[in-house]
Write a protein that holds these residues in place. Sequence first.
Motif, mmCIF file in Angstrom:
data_model
loop_
_atom_site.group_PDB
_atom_site.id
_atom_site.type_symbol
_atom_site.label_atom_id
_atom_site.label_comp_id
_atom_site.label_asym_id
_atom_site.label_seq_id
_atom_site.Cartn_x
_atom_site.Cartn_y
_atom_site.Cartn_z
ATOM 1 N N ASP A 97 0.814 -1.226 0.000
ATOM 2 C CA ASP A 97 0.000 0.000 0.000
ATOM 3 C C ASP A 97 0.843 1.270 0.000
ATOM 4 O O ASP A 97 0.425 2.298 -0.532
ATOM 5 C CB ASP A 97 -0.948 0.011 1.214
ATOM 6 N N SER A 98 2.035 1.212 0.604
ATOM 7 C CA SER A 98 2.875 2.418 0.639
ATOM 8 C C SER A 98 3.293 2.829 -0.775
ATOM 9 O O SER A 98 3.448 4.011 -1.076
ATOM 10 C CB SER A 98 4.102 2.204 1.521
ATOM 11 N N VAL A 99 3.459 1.835 -1.663
ATOM 12 C CA VAL A 99 3.812 2.128 -3.067
ATOM 13 C C VAL A 99 2.606 2.751 -3.770
ATOM 14 O O VAL A 99 2.742 3.712 -4.539
ATOM 15 C CB VAL A 99 4.276 0.840 -3.801
ATOM 16 N N LYS A 100 1.417 2.215 -3.497
ATOM 17 C CA LYS A 100 0.200 2.787 -4.092
ATOM 18 C C LYS A 100 0.008 4.235 -3.660
ATOM 19 O O LYS A 100 -0.325 5.101 -4.473
ATOM 20 C CB LYS A 100 -1.031 1.961 -3.675
ATOM 21 N N ILE A 101 0.222 4.493 -2.348
ATOM 22 C CA ILE A 101 0.050 5.861 -1.829
ATOM 23 C C ILE A 101 1.068 6.806 -2.463
ATOM 24 O O ILE A 101 0.739 7.937 -2.839
ATOM 25 C CB ILE A 101 0.139 5.870 -0.285
ATOM 26 N N LEU A 102 2.312 6.340 -2.606
ATOM 27 C CA LEU A 102 3.346 7.136 -3.285
ATOM 28 C C LEU A 102 2.903 7.466 -4.713
ATOM 29 O O LEU A 102 2.976 8.629 -5.154
ATOM 30 C CB LEU A 102 4.669 6.351 -3.325
ATOM 31 N N THR A 103 2.435 6.460 -5.435
ATOM 32 C CA THR A 103 2.022 6.644 -6.833
ATOM 33 C C THR A 103 0.835 7.593 -6.929
ATOM 34 O O THR A 103 0.814 8.499 -7.770
ATOM 35 C CB THR A 103 1.661 5.282 -7.459
ATOM 36 N N LEU A 104 -0.158 7.397 -6.050
ATOM 37 C CA LEU A 104 -1.345 8.261 -6.080
ATOM 38 C C LEU A 104 -1.003 9.705 -5.711
ATOM 39 O O LEU A 104 -1.637 10.639 -6.208
ATOM 40 C CB LEU A 104 -2.415 7.717 -5.125
ATOM 41 N N SER A 105 0.010 9.883 -4.860
ATOM 42 C CA SER A 105 0.423 11.264 -4.543
ATOM 43 C C SER A 105 0.980 11.953 -5.776
ATOM 44 O O SER A 105 0.786 13.148 -5.991
ATOM 45 C CB SER A 105 1.443 11.277 -3.398
ATOM 46 N N VAL A 130 -6.573 3.831 -11.158
ATOM 47 C CA VAL A 130 -6.932 4.769 -10.081
ATOM 48 C C VAL A 130 -8.340 4.435 -9.568
ATOM 49 O O VAL A 130 -8.586 4.393 -8.365
ATOM 50 C CB VAL A 130 -6.858 6.241 -10.561
ATOM 51 N N VAL A 131 -9.257 4.182 -10.507
ATOM 52 C CA VAL A 131 -10.632 3.820 -10.130
ATOM 53 C C VAL A 131 -10.629 2.560 -9.262
ATOM 54 O O VAL A 131 -11.294 2.497 -8.218
ATOM 55 C CB VAL A 131 -11.521 3.606 -11.383
ATOM 56 N N TYR A 132 -9.852 1.566 -9.646
ATOM 57 C CA TYR A 132 -9.834 0.310 -8.892
ATOM 58 C C TYR A 132 -9.173 0.454 -7.519
ATOM 59 O O TYR A 132 -9.416 -0.359 -6.623
ATOM 60 C CB TYR A 132 -9.195 -0.818 -9.716
ATOM 61 N N CYS A 133 -8.371 1.512 -7.350
ATOM 62 C CA CYS A 133 -7.784 1.776 -6.025
ATOM 63 C C CYS A 133 -8.865 2.144 -4.994
ATOM 64 O O CYS A 133 -8.657 2.000 -3.786
ATOM 65 C CB CYS A 133 -6.758 2.904 -6.103
ATOM 66 N N ILE A 134 -10.029 2.628 -5.470
ATOM 67 C CA ILE A 134 -11.130 2.948 -4.546
ATOM 68 C C ILE A 134 -11.594 1.681 -3.832
ATOM 69 O O ILE A 134 -12.073 1.714 -2.707
ATOM 70 C CB ILE A 134 -12.322 3.593 -5.309
ATOM 71 N N GLY A 135 -11.421 0.546 -4.502
ATOM 72 C CA GLY A 135 -11.903 -0.725 -3.951
ATOM 73 C C GLY A 135 -10.925 -1.424 -3.040
ATOM 74 O O GLY A 135 -11.224 -2.510 -2.528
ATOM 75 N N GLY A 136 -9.758 -0.814 -2.797
ATOM 76 C CA GLY A 136 -8.758 -1.449 -1.934
ATOM 77 C C GLY A 136 -9.166 -1.435 -0.466
ATOM 78 O O GLY A 136 -10.031 -0.666 -0.054
ATOM 79 N N GLU A 137 -8.525 -2.275 0.333
ATOM 80 C CA GLU A 137 -8.853 -2.339 1.765
ATOM 81 C C GLU A 137 -8.336 -1.117 2.521
ATOM 82 O O GLU A 137 -8.923 -0.688 3.501
ATOM 83 C CB GLU A 137 -8.252 -3.613 2.381
ATOM 84 N N ASN A 138 -7.201 -0.565 2.055
ATOM 85 C CA ASN A 138 -6.572 0.550 2.760
ATOM 86 C C ASN A 138 -7.332 1.855 2.486
ATOM 87 O O ASN A 138 -7.456 2.290 1.349
ATOM 88 C CB ASN A 138 -5.108 0.679 2.297
ATOM 89 N N LEU A 139 -7.828 2.477 3.555
ATOM 90 C CA LEU A 139 -8.635 3.693 3.411
ATOM 91 C C LEU A 139 -7.821 4.852 2.842
ATOM 92 O O LEU A 139 -8.334 5.651 2.043
ATOM 93 C CB LEU A 139 -9.228 4.085 4.774
ATOM 94 N N SER A 140 -6.546 4.964 3.231
ATOM 95 C CA SER A 140 -5.704 6.058 2.717
ATOM 96 C C SER A 140 -5.540 5.966 1.206
ATOM 97 O O SER A 140 -5.545 6.982 0.500
ATOM 98 C CB SER A 140 -4.323 6.025 3.385
#
Length: 504
Positions: A97-105, A130-140
């Motif tokens: 998830d930390s990689v996803k958060i970095l990418t989304l930033s 990006v749309v599919y990231c809404i469905g992830g477990e991590n709220l951030s």
Amino acid sequence: MAAQALALLREVARLEAPLEELRALHSVLQSVPLSELREQAAELRLGPLFCLLNENHREKTTLCVSILERLLQAMEPIHVARNLRVDLQRGLTHPDDSVKILTLSQVGRIVENSDAVTEILNNAELLKQVVYCIGGENLSVAKAAIKSLSRISLTQAGLEALFESNLLDDLKSVMKTNDIVRYRVYELIIEISSVSPECLNYCTTSGLVTQLLRELTGEDVLVRATCIEMVTSLAYTHHGRQYLAQEGVIDQISNIIVGADSDPFSSFYLPGFVKFFGNLAVMDSPQQTCERYPVFVEKVFEMMESQDPTMIGVAVDTVGILGSNVEGKQVLQKTGTRFERLLKRIGYQAKNASTELKIRCLDAVSSLLYLPPEQQTDDLLRMTESWFSSLSQDPLELFRGISSQPFPELHCAALKVFTAIANQPWAQKLMFNSPGFVEYVMDRSVERDKASKDAKYELVKALANSKTIAEIFGNPNYLRLRTYLSEGPYYVKPVSTTAVEGAE
């Protein structure tokens, strides 16, 4: 320092397992100014760092995320969008998830840049991720994705990309993940709808707003409770309120409140429904709202008599919102003795309830009693004086007693009540004639923390700036207030020391 960082970056790219070099690079980057890195941005080769993210090694991933976070800040968003698009796409599907958060930033930086945003809009695959990231477990992760998609929708091209392409199908597909994810998509839709009538039109055409409203008025009480919060957000906008009225949603909400008496589970959704009308009344017209939906006012009085602290809290908040402007105050005044009884109940709760409910009561009292100087007619001043008297046998002592309790939040909330009435002549006379009150106002030693000092200063300011204060408090006290005001909220009186002959 920047040269050293570049040398280490090249070393990382050359080696197969560069853990020590990553640690060294991470350490060096902490002391390299961003301005220096920006000067070297053209020489930054980040591909090898992104590749290292694909190794299943926790420390390497943590180091790479931290290093990339720093180095990507040095790059222009358009450069990131054009040259790292493949890396960004991979980052959005990374298991960490930390990689996803970095990418989304980084996606967030790109969508906020008018030159770079088109690069994202032309990258359908990245938008889909990006749309599919809404469905992830991590709220951030989900929140960051919602924020980016909401920002994209501020442009016409962005609206078309979201609602006139396969992305809409992706959104609907993601919604099927579970209830929580469905509400996240609704949250995104309401955020977009709130921007403008055109955005709302795109969202209603998609069918998602209609779906939300169906759930709001459906049979599931827990779903109702969640949906009403989102519909209330939409009602904060003029075009949103118009739409809800045209679609008959406001009437439906009113009818559900009417039927709540026979619903044993109404306590789940009733607070949200009542809050909805409280906000609606303030944003439109308190008088028109209360006349058209009398069940709303009736329910507020009922909730105030409840034994349930949740219901009492909502009633108190709603009365505070409703009475925050003169029209709302007059609507409440028209209810006569019922409102007097409600005020007495608020006074009782302010003294005896939990700390959290006490503070809400005090905030409501401040809102109800405040009158700007330009609205201080004789009738309205008589009304606020009468309301103050209805709160308890000796309201001034009640609030002074609360302000002396050792809880800064309570202390500040009580001071706020005094500040709300400080510019009204009847209150100034009460304060002046109350033994020790003027000294209490002037005494700086009572307040120990910053918030309390600020709250006391606001009270002094409200008194000192009133046109009637010199006459009621007398000139000497008026001058003391002006001195307090000029010294500021944090003034400490210097302690004089006297030298004594022979003392060590």
